[in-house]
Design a protein around this motif. Sequence first.
Motif, PDB file in Angstrom:
ATOM      1  N   ARG A 329       0.816  -1.206   0.000  1.00 29.55           N
ATOM      2  CA  ARG A 329       0.000   0.000   0.000  1.00 29.55           C
ATOM      3  C   ARG A 329       0.859   1.270   0.000  1.00 29.55           C
ATOM      4  NH1 ARG A 329      -5.342  -1.043   3.815  1.00 29.55           N
ATOM      5  NH2 ARG A 329      -6.266  -2.667   2.490  1.00 29.55           N
ATOM      6  N   GLN A 330       2.131   1.107  -0.180  1.00 30.84           N
ATOM      7  CA  GLN A 330       3.037   2.251  -0.288  1.00 30.84           C
ATOM      8  C   GLN A 330       3.654   2.277  -1.682  1.00 30.84           C
ATOM      9  OE1 GLN A 330       5.917   1.835   2.871  1.00 30.84           O
ATOM     10  NE2 GLN A 330       4.601   2.874   4.364  1.00 30.84           N
ATOM     11  N   TYR A 331       3.785   3.475  -2.232  1.00 33.49           N
ATOM     12  CA  TYR A 331       4.384   3.641  -3.552  1.00 33.49           C
ATOM     13  C   TYR A 331       5.537   4.640  -3.452  1.00 33.49           C
ATOM     14  CZ  TYR A 331       1.381   7.847  -3.670  1.00 33.49           C
ATOM     15  OH  TYR A 331       0.758   9.041  -3.370  1.00 33.49           O
ATOM     16  N   ARG A 332       6.497   4.443  -4.349  1.00 31.44           N
ATOM     17  CA  ARG A 332       7.661   5.328  -4.306  1.00 31.44           C
ATOM     18  C   ARG A 332       7.274   6.721  -4.766  1.00 31.44           C
ATOM     19  NH1 ARG A 332      12.609   4.784  -3.264  1.00 31.44           N
ATOM     20  NH2 ARG A 332      12.634   2.508  -3.510  1.00 31.44           N
ATOM     21  N   TYR A 333       7.685   7.695  -3.948  1.00 30.38           N
ATOM     22  CA  TYR A 333       7.516   9.093  -4.327  1.00 30.38           C
ATOM     23  C   TYR A 333       8.717   9.857  -3.815  1.00 30.38           C
ATOM     24  CZ  TYR A 333       5.381  13.460  -5.648  1.00 30.38           C
ATOM     25  OH  TYR A 333       5.128  14.660  -6.268  1.00 30.38           O
ATOM     26  N   GLY A 334       9.449  10.476  -4.739  1.00 31.82           N
ATOM     27  CA  GLY A 334      10.685  11.150  -4.347  1.00 31.82           C
ATOM     28  C   GLY A 334      11.690  10.139  -3.825  1.00 31.82           C
ATOM     29  N   ASP A 335      12.264  10.425  -2.672  1.00 34.71           N
ATOM     30  CA  ASP A 335      13.284   9.549  -2.090  1.00 34.71           C
ATOM     31  C   ASP A 335      12.718   8.544  -1.098  1.00 34.71           C
ATOM     32  OD1 ASP A 335      15.292  10.832  -3.501  1.00 34.71           O
ATOM     33  OD2 ASP A 335      15.520  12.389  -1.959  1.00 34.71           O
ATOM     34  N   GLY A 336      11.384   8.513  -0.969  1.00 37.36           N
ATOM     35  CA  GLY A 336      10.817   7.608   0.029  1.00 37.36           C
ATOM     36  C   GLY A 336       9.568   6.913  -0.465  1.00 37.36           C
ATOM     37  N   TRP A 337       8.782   6.431   0.505  1.00 33.75           N
ATOM     38  CA  TRP A 337       7.543   5.724   0.204  1.00 33.75           C
ATOM     39  C   TRP A 337       6.363   6.541   0.726  1.00 33.75           C
ATOM     40  CZ3 TRP A 337       8.391   1.922  -3.046  1.00 33.75           C
ATOM     41  CH2 TRP A 337       9.603   1.232  -3.001  1.00 33.75           C
ATOM     42  N   GLU A 338       5.314   6.582  -0.031  1.00 33.11           N
ATOM     43  CA  GLU A 338       4.120   7.338   0.355  1.00 33.11           C
ATOM     44  C   GLU A 338       2.935   6.392   0.460  1.00 33.11           C
ATOM     45  OE1 GLU A 338       1.800  10.932  -1.825  1.00 33.11           O
ATOM     46  OE2 GLU A 338       3.766  11.438  -1.001  1.00 33.11           O
ATOM     47  N   GLU A 339       2.094   6.597   1.491  1.00 35.38           N
ATOM     48  CA  GLU A 339       0.942   5.736   1.723  1.00 35.38           C
ATOM     49  C   GLU A 339      -0.192   6.067   0.752  1.00 35.38           C
ATOM     50  OE1 GLU A 339       0.179   3.336   3.920  1.00 35.38           O
ATOM     51  OE2 GLU A 339       2.000   3.339   5.162  1.00 35.38           O
ATOM     52  N   MET A 340      -0.796   5.029   0.211  1.00 33.79           N
ATOM     53  CA  MET A 340      -2.058   5.227  -0.495  1.00 33.79           C
ATOM     54  C   MET A 340      -3.129   5.618   0.515  1.00 33.79           C
ATOM     55  SD  MET A 340      -2.250   2.000  -3.113  1.00 33.79           S
ATOM     56  CE  MET A 340      -0.909   1.640  -4.265  1.00 33.79           C
ATOM     57  N   ARG A 341      -4.062   6.427   0.085  1.00 30.30           N
ATOM     58  CA  ARG A 341      -5.217   6.743   0.929  1.00 30.30           C
ATOM     59  C   ARG A 341      -6.276   5.682   0.676  1.00 30.30           C
ATOM     60  NH1 ARG A 341      -9.885  10.239   0.381  1.00 30.30           N
ATOM     61  NH2 ARG A 341      -9.160  10.823  -1.702  1.00 30.30           N
ATOM     62  N   ILE A 342      -6.698   5.003   1.730  1.00 29.33           N
ATOM     63  CA  ILE A 342      -7.668   3.914   1.610  1.00 29.33           C
ATOM     64  C   ILE A 342      -9.012   4.374   2.165  1.00 29.33           C
ATOM     65  CG2 ILE A 342      -8.208   1.527   2.156  1.00 29.33           C
ATOM     66  CD1 ILE A 342      -5.707   1.891   0.411  1.00 29.33           C
ATOM     67  N   VAL A 343     -10.044   4.224   1.359  1.00 28.77           N
ATOM     68  CA  VAL A 343     -11.396   4.573   1.773  1.00 28.77           C
ATOM     69  C   VAL A 343     -12.248   3.312   1.713  1.00 28.77           C
ATOM     70  CG1 VAL A 343     -13.451   5.938   1.232  1.00 28.77           C
ATOM     71  CG2 VAL A 343     -11.164   6.924   0.901  1.00 28.77           C
ATOM     72  N   SER A 344     -12.910   2.989   2.812  1.00 28.32           N
ATOM     73  CA  SER A 344     -13.817   1.844   2.849  1.00 28.32           C
ATOM     74  C   SER A 344     -15.249   2.338   2.767  1.00 28.32           C
ATOM     75  CB  SER A 344     -13.621   1.036   4.127  1.00 28.32           C
ATOM     76  OG  SER A 344     -12.335   0.454   4.162  1.00 28.32           O
ATOM     77  N   GLU A 345     -16.034   1.716   1.895  1.00 34.00           N
ATOM     78  CA  GLU A 345     -17.426   2.123   1.742  1.00 34.00           C
ATOM     79  C   GLU A 345     -18.327   0.889   1.712  1.00 34.00           C
ATOM     80  OE1 GLU A 345     -16.993   6.400  -0.526  1.00 34.00           O
ATOM     81  OE2 GLU A 345     -18.104   4.786  -1.503  1.00 34.00           O
ATOM     82  N   THR A 346     -19.575   1.114   2.051  1.00 33.52           N
ATOM     83  CA  THR A 346     -20.566   0.045   2.061  1.00 33.52           C
ATOM     84  C   THR A 346     -21.454   0.162   0.830  1.00 33.52           C
ATOM     85  OG1 THR A 346     -20.597   0.017   4.476  1.00 33.52           O
ATOM     86  CG2 THR A 346     -22.465  -0.998   3.333  1.00 33.52           C
ATOM     87  N   VAL A 347     -21.592  -0.935   0.116  1.00 27.12           N
ATOM     88  CA  VAL A 347     -22.463  -0.989  -1.056  1.00 27.12           C
ATOM     89  C   VAL A 347     -23.697  -1.802  -0.685  1.00 27.12           C
ATOM     90  CG1 VAL A 347     -22.689  -1.771  -3.446  1.00 27.12           C
ATOM     91  CG2 VAL A 347     -20.510  -0.808  -2.646  1.00 27.12           C
ATOM     92  N   ALA A 348     -24.845  -1.144  -0.691  1.00 23.50           N
ATOM     93  CA  ALA A 348     -26.094  -1.857  -0.453  1.00 23.50           C
ATOM     94  C   ALA A 348     -26.397  -2.745  -1.654  1.00 23.50           C
ATOM     95  CB  ALA A 348     -27.228  -0.870  -0.219  1.00 23.50           C
ATOM     96  N   VAL A 349     -26.859  -3.970  -1.382  1.00 21.38           N
ATOM     97  CA  VAL A 349     -27.094  -4.948  -2.442  1.00 21.38           C
ATOM     98  C   VAL A 349     -28.513  -5.485  -2.324  1.00 21.38           C
ATOM     99  CG1 VAL A 349     -26.344  -7.104  -3.505  1.00 21.38           C
ATOM    100  CG2 VAL A 349     -24.651  -5.578  -2.456  1.00 21.38           C
ATOM    101  N   LYS A 350     -29.254  -5.392  -3.399  1.00 19.02           N
ATOM    102  CA  LYS A 350     -30.630  -5.875  -3.404  1.00 19.02           C
ATOM    103  C   LYS A 350     -30.674  -7.376  -3.147  1.00 19.02           C
ATOM    104  CE  LYS A 350     -34.688  -6.022  -6.443  1.00 19.02           C
ATOM    105  NZ  LYS A 350     -35.182  -5.640  -7.789  1.00 19.02           N
ATOM    106  N   GLY A 351     -31.432  -7.789  -2.143  1.00 19.86           N
ATOM    107  CA  GLY A 351     -31.628  -9.197  -1.860  1.00 19.86           C
ATOM    108  C   GLY A 351     -30.496  -9.860  -1.108  1.00 19.86           C
ATOM    109  N   GLU A 352     -29.448  -9.121  -0.773  1.00 19.21           N
ATOM    110  CA  GLU A 352     -28.308  -9.706  -0.072  1.00 19.21           C
ATOM    111  C   GLU A 352     -27.794  -8.730   0.972  1.00 19.21           C
ATOM    112  OE1 GLU A 352     -25.213 -11.047  -2.605  1.00 19.21           O
ATOM    113  OE2 GLU A 352     -26.506 -12.373  -3.806  1.00 19.21           O
ATOM    114  N   ALA A 353     -26.851  -9.213   1.777  1.00 17.13           N
ATOM    115  CA  ALA A 353     -26.225  -8.348   2.769  1.00 17.13           C
ATOM    116  C   ALA A 353     -25.352  -7.315   2.067  1.00 17.13           C
ATOM    117  CB  ALA A 353     -25.369  -9.185   3.717  1.00 17.13           C
ATOM    118  N   PRO A 354     -25.162  -6.155   2.671  1.00 22.53           N
ATOM    119  CA  PRO A 354     -24.293  -5.135   2.073  1.00 22.53           C
ATOM    120  C   PRO A 354     -22.861  -5.656   1.907  1.00 22.53           C
ATOM    121  CG  PRO A 354     -25.603  -4.220   3.865  1.00 22.53           C
ATOM    122  CD  PRO A 354     -25.768  -5.705   3.932  1.00 22.53           C
TER     123      PRO A 354
END
Length: 781
Positions: A329-354
């Motif tokens: 989850r880290q990518y090279r940027y400049g002389d170091g490593w930079e963290e990706m920004r992670i966003v978790s979201e809920t997807v409602a699903v018809k007839g099933e659990a989210p």
Amino acid sequence: MAEPSSTLDRQSFTTPGLRENAEIVVDQWGIPHIYAASADDAFFAQGWNAARDRLWQIDLWRKRGLGLLSESFGPGYVAQDRATRLFLYRGDMDSEWAAYGPDARTWSAAFVAGINAYVGQVRSGAAPLPVEFDLTSSGPALWEADDLVRVRSHGISNNAESEALRARVVAAGDIRADRIRRKLDPPHALRIPEGLDPADIPADILATYVLATKEVAFGPPSASDAAPTLADLAEAAASQGSNNWAIAPSRTATGRAMLASDPHRVLGAPSIRYLVHLDAPGLSVMGAGELHLPGITIGHNERIAFGITTFMVDQADLYVYELNPDDPRQYRYGDGWEEMRIVSETVAVKGEAPREVELAFTRHGPVLKIDPETRRAFALRSVWFETGTSAYFAAARYQAAGDWPTFKHALTFWGAAAMNFVYADVDGNIAWIPAGLVPKRPNWDGLMPVPGDGRYEWQGFWRQDELPSMHNPERGWVASANEMNLPPDYPAEARNLGFEWADPCRMNRIAAVLSANDKVSIEDSLALQTDIFCGSALRATALLRGLRSDDPEVERALHLLKGWDGQETVESPAAAIAEVWLNKYLAPHTAAKITTSDAAKLIAFGSAYAVATYLQAPDGALGDEAAKQAVLLSSLRAALDDIAQLLGPDMAHWRWGALHHARFVPAAAVLAEADLRERMSHGPTPLPGSAFTVRAATYRMEDFGAINGGSFRMVVDVGDWDNSRIINSPGQSGDPASAHYSDLFPLWAAGKYVPMLWTRPAIDEAARLVIQLTPGQSART
């Protein structure tokens, strides 16, 4: 002539959210003319009426754009919802609204309140539920104003598709192989960016992007649902075009300025655009808009007229990242490593659990793909993620403009998509000006992906006064057709606005016709919008002059093509041969001779413009003149074999219209019984022209069905507004039971128009339905 007034239908509705009475007069062509006591109420009525005419289409636009399909249609759409959510605007909403002007948020709130008022009527049973909701066992949702501007994935953003394909072509062949795929204008030496290995670009790099931007499909999977190749994507992106022009009074038959505009977008049912006329204190506009937005984008007010075409500059870049072997989850940027920004979201699903989905972002934009084996990640940077770039929404700033300085200033806020605007006013002024965010790339040209380690960063955007423009030119007209329209003295190489433009044949034809006529009438502009002369095909068939063949069928085809005038009528056998040869066979046959087999496969059909330009002066990779002639004749032979399979062996019976056709089938129709499915569909009907005629009609190579072109066309007599003409295929309504569902389709196919009425007496004479809206108990606050 209008029918007797006894045919007039009158309806009344009480609508909570409206402040004062409003009236919607629907004319005989289904165009609503909305009269209200305030701009807010006019936009409320516009939203209500948009839902009345096309609730399924507008509801699906929102669900697709926000990543909410699964909630209505089930688990098969979770992947598409996740992909779409990567492309939502996620910045500060106050800044976002401010970018569109002081009234934009209020107008949008009113527009959305109107949609919701109609949805409430449907939910209560006071208005009918569109048939598509029954077919999908779903229902319409309520809107929020923010929905209108958060969605970005419905817009146009050049040129990620071409970047990815170019890297693949270069990796498979050599850097010169791409020259027959896309011609670079102005002439430009392609370079591999330092630090990029083109072989790192995977074939499915844009799979997530495709999911995020694709139309919604229903029914069981079919062969047509196969993932498109990069070549398919690049060619589909390149086919988005348009024409427009404005003519000074000194060169018109009326002595007034004239303006024409016909955007080329996806053809289908319902139309991508909707016609509307809004009249309220401080607001008086008529034309075409995006169905989901308040107001219009193309049209006129009481003083000015305006039209658009795509300004084909580069507004997007693909970035390639090296991942940290100890933390993916880290990518090279400049002389170091930079963290990706992670966003978790809920997807409602018809007839099933989210479902929980994870979205990853780098500093440049959404992560499209992570390859653990090569430890590479790929992300897209686009102007979509900048503040104020909701597609076409900035039109809110210029709809009330009354003169050129005000209109020009309004466009300084235009973000996306990049557009060529033409302008004309009642005082006789005309102008052309491009608008949109164009990134400054100080050390690369934007034509290939680049490392995301910090070496390739945008440094702001070019200001409006750093882009070209034209005001009241001596020649008496301005026009654009997606061609390379940077002036000869413009510093194109230094500024890197873009190097991938449309074939100039449409613009060449427009320029030739306008330059030859100093008394252009409305009818002349209508004829030019539906002109089917194909200069691109004639340029290519000129390569065949002097060639002979011992094959009698090839010899007969050569004879037809050498005597052809370039008019792509539905009856023309030469047009059928030229189109199939030029667009389906010439590029792959040429590519097979000048590059590796792997590169040739990637080039696929290639660009007719690029291939014909190359063959006019080929380099040593092709060989001598005999080798060139062999390619021309073998590709022509292959085209004849293809047509014979489709139209039979007798060339005398071949017709372009027997191949090239319009057949519009809505996505949800696949779920309907045969009778309803047919009622929901339009055509087939033969179509003249092609992608390279002013009357644009780009087609699928598999069956030559039209997929892109000018479903909407408009010619405005500036000042004598009732003398203007308009068409919007297949019809204004999205309801298959409505008289206005397909009434404009045969007119459009025949190249005809209807009046674009403006004055109240003319509108009342053409009226067929009058809807009175009155405020309900809960007025909008």
